[in-house]
Design an enzyme around this catalytic site. Structure first.
Site: not given
Ligand code: IVH
Length: 670
Positions: A117, A119, A121, A227, A317, A411, A414, A429, A434
């Site tokens: 199955e 695993k 997290d 699940y 794992k 910026c 520009c 900006c 620009c």
């Protein structure tokens, strides 16, 4: 009144059952059989009746999913059977050791079958059902005592409030994992960033934080999912194997991961591990490994438990999705709305098989909150499809030579002075000319959430912009194959394909064009609402603010932004030029014909087709409103198999995707 009350009681029972059935179809099976609006109508009817007769509200009413007033603290819950954890295996060899240990312990068993199955997290929880009714849910805690989070768990749509079927067991203690999907996590963090709230480091933390909210109304707003993977005591369901048990849980309306696999021998367990590793990045949720369980419950009982872990299961794992590296510098990127985003430049490091050299830093707040300095050794993580990010600096390894990150005042593209608007986390900006903003807007226009013009990805757009061939949106539609073919890195064929894709996009839907234009606050969803209401660009242009506000789902901020945009003479000029160049959204079909036949379908081709070239087939799909994917993911709805389909076929079968041969495809498009 008594008669009315009795009628309401009966109707409420029907409504609960109907809503429960549809929630199961939608959230557990992902196969809805009614439209959202119909569901909403039934739900409203239930709420109205319950409001009139509050004494008729039951514990399994879907109205209980919205959460209630905050708690002072969570009560403790004693688990009837301890919630164990798992031993880990980090290699194939350790998995073979596991089998050897089992065989030694069992002595007389020649061969073992397993269930493998994913695993998940997330967070382990226990759900207690009495005579089919969900009565209590808790966290794992220390394994013996957890916290009562019943009200929070009730807000998770994938958790049934009542089990399905006529004869539910008197007592069922379901074990499973609550988690947050990657897309939901990303969206939630984006909203938090926009609101200036601290971000969650990963979906697991976000799920944990959400589940442990004392205010269940907040939990209700988080995109949590569930699940089931077992029960506390196999006697509760009288099954012979783990595989059968999972099927029974599914039959009771619980959500079971479709990537669970029965493996008659250990080699198949190993094959499934490799398969999960391969599909991992494409999943919409995070898995950190695979859990292997001895299939026979009788053998599980014989094997028994050690102090904190069962002998009959082990977790394999996956290689870590985190690594440490050095923060070399911080770059500042100007987005299409002018927002300036810091980007970390990292010493390249391999994480889960991919080399990472950049990570997002979101905004200045984020840099301050994490106290990042140039030269720091940093912990970096890559989760699923999410852009890599820095989790934290490793402050203990500082030498004193690290430098604070200086935010720019001008910026970087520009040179215009940057501003921070009231209540916003981002520096911006505000120069409409620009170049960086213009290029980003062009990239957005041709990109996936815009017109999705194949061949005009980010790299190509940067080149065309640098060559001054495309300076604004209409220029794209004036491109000639000869011009493109003369550029560095362009073959004749790719130039022709790009021009063909541009031509095809002239008649893209109005929604697509609107979302491509990058109007502030108008994403794909709002664009679809606008199309549904106004059908043509002309009608939308003529719409008043009041008219826009009558569209459900469009509020004042969005309406004002749309009016501002279309009121701009420069925009009007641009739209006029687009019209001249033949851009006529939705022109290929009459406005009243309804959705295109393949709207919503995502097709993936594999193998060789006999009657079409790949490109022809793709073109047809797009014309009919469908999308074509280049890789297998959960978004794909149909896999079209030509000759010699290859490995995609099996994977698609496992993901439950509709599979068509060439004939099936021809039927679909006819
Ligand atoms: S079985 C006695 N199956 O992994 C068996 N656990 O370290 C105990 N987990 O806290 C768990 N997916 O939250 C099992 N398919 C799965 C799982 C799973 C995730 C988590 C679970 C547990 C931890 C074990």
């Amino acid at each position: 009144m008594a008669a009315e009350r009795e009628a309401a009681r009966k109707r409420l029972k029907v409504l609960r059952e109907e809503l429960g059935y549809h929630a199961h179809r939608y959230y557990v099976l992902d196969q809805p059989v009614i439209a959202d609006v119909e569901y909403d109508r039934l739900f409203r009817e239930l709420l109205e009746l319950e409001e009139k007769f509050p004494e008729l509200v039951t514990d399994d009413s879907p109205s209980q999913r919205v959460g209630g007033a905050p708690l002072e603290k969570f009560a403790g819950v004693q688990h009837r059977h301890a919630m164990l954890s798992l031993e880990n295996a980090f290699s194939e060899a350790e998995l073979r050791d596991f089998e050897e240990r089992l065989l030694r312990f069992l002595k007389d068993t020649a061969r073992l079958a397993y269930v493998a199955e994913p695993k998940m997290d997330g967070l382990a929880v226990e759900l207690v059902y009495e005579n089919g009714l969900f009565v209590r849910g808790s966290t794992r805690g220390d394994g013996r005592t957890g916290e009562d989070i019943t009200r929070n768990l009730k807000t998770i749509a994938a958790i049934p409030l009542r089990l399905q079927g006529e004869n539910p067991p008197a007592l069922l203690e379901v074990r499973g994992e609550v988690f947050m999907g990657s897309a939901g996590f990303k969206k939630m963090n984006e909203e938090r960033a926009a609101a200036g709230e601290p971000l969650f480091a990963n979906p697991r933390n976000a799920a944990a934080g959400s589940l442990r909210q004392l205010d269940s109304r907040l939990t209700a707003r988080r995109p949590l999912d569930f699940y089931a993977y077992g029960i506390s005591d196999p006697a509760q369901l009288a099954c012979a194997t783990q595989h059968e048990l999972l099927a029974r849980l599914g039959g009771l309306g619980l959500k079971v991961n479709p990537l669970v696999r029965f493996c008659p021998v250990l080699d198949e367990v190993i094959a499934h591990y490799r398969y999960l590793l391969e599909v991992r990045a494409g999943l919409d949720y995070e898995i950190d490994g695979m859990v292997v369980k001895v299939n026979s419950l009788a053998l599980q009982a014989r094997l028994g438990n050690k102090a904190r872990t069962p002998r009959w299961a082990i977790a394999c794992k996956f290689p870590a999705s985190q690594a440490t590296t050095r923060l070399l510098a911080v770059d500042f990127q100007v987005g299409r709305t002018g927002a300036v985003t810091p980007v970390a430049i990292l010493a390249p490091v391999a994480i889960g098989g991919v080399t990472v050299s950049r990570a997002t830093l979101h905004n200045e707040e984020e840099i301050k909150r994490k106290d990042l300095r140039i030269g720091d050794r940093v912990l970096v993580q890559r989760a699923g499809d999410v852009i890599p990010e820095i989790v934290q600096p490793i402050a203990d390894l500082r030498t004193g030579g690290e430098k604070p990150v200086a935010m720019p005042s001008h910026c970087p593209s520009c040179g215009h002075t940057l501003v921070r608007e009231e209540g916003e986390a981002a520096l911006r900006c505000v120069n409409a000319h620009c170049p960086a903003q213009r290029l980003r807007s062009l990239m957005h226009f041709t990109g996936k959430t815009g017109m999705d013009i194949e061949g005009l990805g980010k790299k190509a757009m940067a080149q065309l912009f640098a060559e001054k061939l495309v300076e604004d949106i209409p220029d794209i539609f004036a491109l000639q194959a000869e011009t493109l073919a003369g550029l560095d890195g362009w073959a004749r064929k790719s130039a022709e394909n790009a021009v063909a894709a541009i031509a095809a996009s002239r008649n893209a839907s109005l929604a697509r064009l609107l979302s491509a234009l990058g109007i502030r606050h108008v994403g794909e969803v709002t664009a679809a609402l606008l199309e549904e209401r106004f059908q043509t660009m002309e009608r939308l242009l003529a719409a008043s603010l009041e008219e826009l506000l009558t569209v459900e789902g469009i509020g004042e901020q969005v309406a004002a932004s749309i009016r501002d945009y279309f009121g701009d003479p420069a925009v009007q000029q641009m739209l006029a030029r687009l019209r001249q160049l033949g851009v006529a959204p939705g022109k290929t079909r009459a406005a009243d014909q309804g959705p295109l036949p393949l709207q919503g379908a995502v097709l993936l081709f594999t193998g060789t087709l006999v009657s079409f070239s790949r490109d022809e087939a793709k073109e047809i799909v797009k014309k009919l409103g469908g999308q074509v994917s280049s890789s297998l993911s959960r978004k794909v709805t149909h896999l079209v198999c030509g000759d010699k389909p290859g490995s995609k076929l099996q994977k698609a079968e496992e993901l439950g995707i509709t599979i068509l041969d060439e004939k099936g495809f021809q039927q679909l498009i006819s």
